[in-house]
Design an enzyme around this catalytic site. Sequence first.
Site, PDB file in Angstrom:
ATOM      1  CG  ASP A  80       0.372   4.404  -0.452  1.00  0.00           C
ATOM      2  OD1 ASP A  80       0.124   4.493  -1.669  1.00  0.00           O
ATOM      3  OD2 ASP A  80      -0.507   4.262   0.414  1.00  0.00           O
TER       4      ASP A  80
ATOM      5  CB  THR B   6      -0.604   0.844  -4.887  1.00  0.00           C
ATOM      6  OG1 THR B   6      -1.785   1.616  -5.097  1.00  0.00           O
ATOM      7  CG2 THR B   6       0.515   1.764  -4.437  1.00  0.00           C
TER       8      THR B   6
END
Length: 293
Positions: free
Chosen positions: A223, A189
């Site tokens: 996520d 991420t």
Amino acid sequence: MRLGLAANRLHHEGDDAALFRWLRTSERGIRELDLGLHAVGRTFDAIERAGLLAGHAGLKRYPYGREGGLMKLVAEVVGMEGGARTLDGAIYLIDPVDPSSIFPEAIALKRQCVIHGKPFLSTVASARDWVELERIHAGLAPDPGADDLHDFEQHTLALIAHDAMKPQMLAFASEHFALLSRFAHRVGTGTTGQRLNELAWSQGWPSDQPWVHRYESGPMGGDAQIADRVLEGRCQRAIFFEDPHVARQHEADIQLLERAVTTVSDLAVCTTAPGVARRWAEAAARRAQVAAR
């Protein structure tokens, strides 16, 4: 070594339930390691009914969850009575739609494992992988039955770290760069992914190629994007360094990723503490060396 053991009802209801799949594949290793398993009441009863781990002295029965069994595991992960009642981690096979999986004691079990740097194993794949890595650390020969977990050249690895844990993730990646580079793909991420790419380029990775495929930042949905890959079977392992001391504005997204991992219980391995990740990496490298001889 001693681990707490619990499984939500789904995972011990049928003959092919997750708890039994794990025990059948790992029973040899459990016995070789003389592993203590301190099982909450209904989980213990299910193992006994199935006739698994028969005669294994390390299998201990704890009270039912409603009688405080899971709470006792939490306390013993922290440590009780001068180490006499201390667990080295926990296996908790989670059904993400079982309400008991979000009871305070269930959440606290994972949190205390993370805080104390102990393994929290919430899937069949994670529990199988942990037994194999401990076998390797004990000097035992690799189990061919665990080869599927170590076929890194065909796997995707997610590398995720909260802000306070980013330095530890970068240190981990630097120390084990060769091993992590064996994976077919790496994903991450936002900021963590960018810093990992910069680290890889500094170590000689081609500067025109990303080492990590970057998704959005966690608060912007990264996520959730990785969770989708997990659910589709396109991400087999996640190393997720969580900061358990900070409230996150995207807590729901973090939980979504965790629920995705536990939904595909046989397929995904998740590691949440730097010390546990390093121990895995050391064993994985050693296993590869033995296999190559």
